[in-house]
Scaffold this motif. Structure first.
Motif, PDB file in Angstrom:
ATOM      1  N   ARG A   1      57.704  58.248 -12.099  1.00 31.34           N
ATOM      2  CA  ARG A   1      56.321  58.714 -12.007  1.00 31.34           C
ATOM      3  C   ARG A   1      55.365  57.565 -11.684  1.00 31.34           C
ATOM      4  O   ARG A   1      54.334  57.757 -11.050  1.00 31.34           O
ATOM      5  CB  ARG A   1      55.907  59.380 -13.317  1.00 31.34           C
ATOM      6  N   PHE A   2      55.721  56.357 -12.111  1.00 31.22           N
ATOM      7  CA  PHE A   2      54.863  55.203 -11.885  1.00 31.22           C
ATOM      8  C   PHE A   2      54.581  54.976 -10.407  1.00 31.22           C
ATOM      9  O   PHE A   2      53.502  54.523 -10.030  1.00 31.22           O
ATOM     10  CB  PHE A   2      55.519  53.950 -12.483  1.00 31.22           C
ATOM     11  N   VAL A   3      55.531  55.294  -9.569  1.00 32.41           N
ATOM     12  CA  VAL A   3      55.379  55.073  -8.123  1.00 32.41           C
ATOM     13  C   VAL A   3      54.164  55.807  -7.573  1.00 32.41           C
ATOM     14  O   VAL A   3      53.394  55.266  -6.783  1.00 32.41           O
ATOM     15  CB  VAL A   3      56.662  55.503  -7.370  1.00 32.41           C
ATOM     16  N   ASP A   4      53.959  57.042  -8.015  1.00 35.75           N
ATOM     17  CA  ASP A   4      52.864  57.854  -7.495  1.00 35.75           C
ATOM     18  C   ASP A   4      51.618  57.848  -8.374  1.00 35.75           C
ATOM     19  O   ASP A   4      50.508  58.046  -7.873  1.00 35.75           O
ATOM     20  CB  ASP A   4      53.340  59.308  -7.311  1.00 35.75           C
ATOM     21  N   ASP A   5      51.795  57.624  -9.664  1.00 37.83           N
ATOM     22  CA  ASP A   5      50.643  57.686 -10.577  1.00 37.83           C
ATOM     23  C   ASP A   5      50.840  56.678 -11.710  1.00 37.83           C
ATOM     24  O   ASP A   5      51.259  57.045 -12.819  1.00 37.83           O
ATOM     25  CB  ASP A   5      50.493  59.103 -11.130  1.00 37.83           C
ATOM     26  N   PRO A   6      50.527  55.395 -11.464  1.00 42.07           N
ATOM     27  CA  PRO A   6      50.744  54.363 -12.485  1.00 42.07           C
ATOM     28  C   PRO A   6      50.022  54.634 -13.798  1.00 42.07           C
ATOM     29  O   PRO A   6      50.583  54.434 -14.874  1.00 42.07           O
ATOM     30  CB  PRO A   6      50.207  53.092 -11.814  1.00 42.07           C
ATOM     31  N   GLY A   7      48.775  55.095 -13.720  1.00 39.99           N
ATOM     32  CA  GLY A   7      48.008  55.342 -14.937  1.00 39.99           C
ATOM     33  C   GLY A   7      48.642  56.416 -15.797  1.00 39.99           C
ATOM     34  O   GLY A   7      48.763  56.265 -17.023  1.00 39.99           O
ATOM     35  N   GLU A   8      49.047  57.510 -15.191  1.00 41.16           N
ATOM     36  CA  GLU A   8      49.683  58.600 -15.932  1.00 41.16           C
ATOM     37  C   GLU A   8      51.025  58.154 -16.502  1.00 41.16           C
ATOM     38  O   GLU A   8      51.395  58.526 -17.618  1.00 41.16           O
ATOM     39  CB  GLU A   8      49.881  59.799 -15.001  1.00 41.16           C
TER      40      GLU A   8
END
Length: 201
Positions: A90-97
């Motif tokens: 998930r970090f690849v597309d949305d680091p904050g989330e």
């Protein structure tokens, strides 16, 4: 016995008692340093008083002994490892989330191991007895996660947060949750993929 002999005997006994007390103190200090590692120096610096710091650390040890900690089952370890891998993806597309999810995942793992999760500072104190080596990672990750919620964290900060969370996560899990390193965010066409090898960090 002459007065002089009596005085000498009293002095010798006092020296013996003093030596025993000092020996006990040094032994306790050595055990605390071995148990808490860098956390020992941090608490001494925070309190400004070595005696008070050691009292605090001894109290942590006593409180920790009253906790009903439990090891994870093989099924739970597998489930957590899979969940961590999802966080990294998930970090690849949305680091904050991804960092927010990592924080929640670590908190769930802490709770499942039997640690209280209500007050953050008490949580740190309880974790410090057995997980002092990775406690600073948790502090750093928690701070970056807070800044992320406030919109004050850059992508590189978030990547570092995930690295920090992973250190405590692996410590609590008893194994590295995944074999590969924390992924970097997907670069734009004119950007270079940053180095994500954590082996030298």
């Amino acid at each position: 016995m002459s007065p002089t002999a009596t005085i000498v005997l009293i002095v010798v006994l006092l020296l013996v008692v003093a030596a025993v007390v000092i020996g006990v103190q040094l032994g306790r200090r050595r055990r605390l340093r071995q148990t808490f590692g860098p956390e020992y120096d941090r608490v001494v610096a925070d309190t400004g008083n070595r005696t008070e710091a050691e009292k605090e650390l001894l109290e942590r040890t006593k409180r920790h002994a009253r906790l009903e900690l439990k090891p994870l089952s093989a099924e739970s370890r597998t489930r957590y490892a899979a969940a961590w891998e999802e966080v990294q993806i998930r970090f690849v597309d949305d680091p904050g989330e991804a960092v927010s999810t990592a924080d929640e995942l670590v908190t769930r793992l802490i709770a499942e191991r039997g640690y209280p999760t209500g007050d953050y500072n008490e949580q740190l104190a309880d974790l410090s007895v057995e997980h002092a080596a990775t406690l600073e990672h948790y502090r750093s990750a928690h701070d970056i996660s807070r800044r992320s919620r406030e919109g004050a964290a850059e992508t590189e900060d978030l990547r570092q947060a995930l690295v920090h969370y992973r250190a405590l996560f692996a410590d609590l899990l008893g194994e590295d949750p995944v074999a590969h390193t924390t992924p970097a965010p997907r670069p734009a066409a004119d950007e270079t993929v940053p180095n994500t090898d954590t082996s030298t960090r």
